[in-house]
Design a protein around this motif. Sequence first.
Motif, PDB file in Angstrom:
ATOM      1  N   HIS A  55       0.817  -0.982  -0.242  1.00  0.00           N
ATOM      2  CA  HIS A  55      -0.699  -0.060   0.100  1.00  0.00           C
ATOM      3  C   HIS A  55       1.155   1.185   0.283  1.00  0.00           C
ATOM      4  N   THR A  71      -2.443   0.487  -4.106  1.00  0.00           N
ATOM      5  CA  THR A  71      -2.424  -1.442  -3.762  1.00  0.00           C
ATOM      6  C   THR A  71      -1.606  -1.896  -4.501  1.00  0.00           C
ATOM      7  N   LYS A  80      -3.651  -2.940  -7.749  1.00  0.00           N
ATOM      8  CA  LYS A  80      -4.668  -3.760  -7.785  1.00  0.00           C
ATOM      9  C   LYS A  80      -5.727  -2.888  -6.931  1.00  0.00           C
ATOM     10  N   GLU A  81      -5.929  -1.759  -6.722  1.00  0.00           N
ATOM     11  CA  GLU A  81      -6.683  -0.294  -6.360  1.00  0.00           C
ATOM     12  C   GLU A  81      -6.521   0.616  -5.991  1.00  0.00           C
ATOM     13  N   TYR A  83      -7.282   4.225  -3.732  1.00  0.00           N
ATOM     14  CA  TYR A  83      -8.783   5.032  -2.900  1.00  0.00           C
ATOM     15  C   TYR A  83      -8.284   5.834  -2.349  1.00  0.00           C
ATOM     16  N   PRO A  89      -7.706   0.041   2.267  1.00  0.00           N
ATOM     17  CA  PRO A  89      -7.735  -1.048   1.336  1.00  0.00           C
ATOM     18  C   PRO A  89      -8.691  -2.080   1.345  1.00  0.00           C
ATOM     19  N   GLU A  90      -9.506  -2.653   0.359  1.00  0.00           N
ATOM     20  CA  GLU A  90     -10.250  -3.611   0.444  1.00  0.00           C
ATOM     21  C   GLU A  90      -9.610  -4.506  -0.212  1.00  0.00           C
ATOM     22  N   VAL A  91      -8.414  -4.537  -1.145  1.00  0.00           N
ATOM     23  CA  VAL A  91      -7.879  -5.489  -1.381  1.00  0.00           C
ATOM     24  C   VAL A  91      -6.540  -5.749  -0.279  1.00  0.00           C
TER      25      VAL A  91
END
Lengths: 96, 221
Positions: A55, A71, A80-81, A83, A89-91
Amino acid sequence: MLHIYCPHCRELREEEEFHAKGQAHIARPLDPDACTDKEWGEYLFFRKNPRGLHHEIWYHTAGCRKFFNLTRDTQTYEIKEIYKIGEQPEVTADKG
Amino acid sequence: MSETLAPEKVATENVAVMNQLAGRGVRAESPLYHAGLDKLSALNPRAGGVLLRELKLLGHLTLRGSQKNASFMNGCAEVLGLALPTLPLTSVEKGGVSIRWISPDEWLVVLPADQAYEVERGLRAAIEGHFSVVNVSGGQTILELSGPNACDVLKKSTVLDVHPSQFPVGKVAGTVFAKSTALVRRSGEASWELVIRRSFADYVWLWLQDASREYGLVIKS
Ligand SMILES: [Zn+2]
């Protein structure tokens, strides 16, 4: 060359417009005076260097000049992500 | 309580506001004054694929505030006669005033230089809460590129996707430009405006002459 989605400009831009600002989610100790040298030193200088999900904070330097979180897989460079600052983070590595 | 902790509580009355326009008898010099664009335009009436014009000595105001602050949004709309564009990467224009979106809480207002002081004071009077308006007129200038090859010059200079499908008229984007930076706006079907820093103006001017050489560069005044 990474193609990065800025969550504020809301479109993909070239990596050249951005700067990487290192590991995200590092909380500053609420009372630095109460820290041991080890705690303070770890806060200031020690960073994760994972093989896999990482992250990170990124900065849209040439664009909207806003920070955001990203991420990334450090092996494949796959993003991956994305935000915003203040969000979680979700991932994550533990979520596989 | 420090202003870092409660910025919304800090009164704005301590801000020194001054008319930055030089008085009569003082020669105003745009960042490209030394290039003598007016002279070049006079001796350079030939045809070419790229037309360049400096939109010089305009008033530039950087506005910052929260979209959640109704007083800020309403005050701006009232004083500027135009609502701030809230959709990312868009701009609005009416009469001699244009507003470019820069970020969710930052806009650039470009207007005739002699209106900048009045508008700045009007905004300060109309808006309550935490906001900022800064006259940055002296710090930057605008170059307009037009003509059939203007787009080709942009493609050499920036990583932005300037294809019409990705960059409609009115779109604005801050980006890297020739290793410097620019706020790019498509002002018409074949015309583009670059807001550039004063300190990079000469460099960008040299860059644009080189980049447009193969198409023919025509200076407009
Ligand atoms: Zn952005």
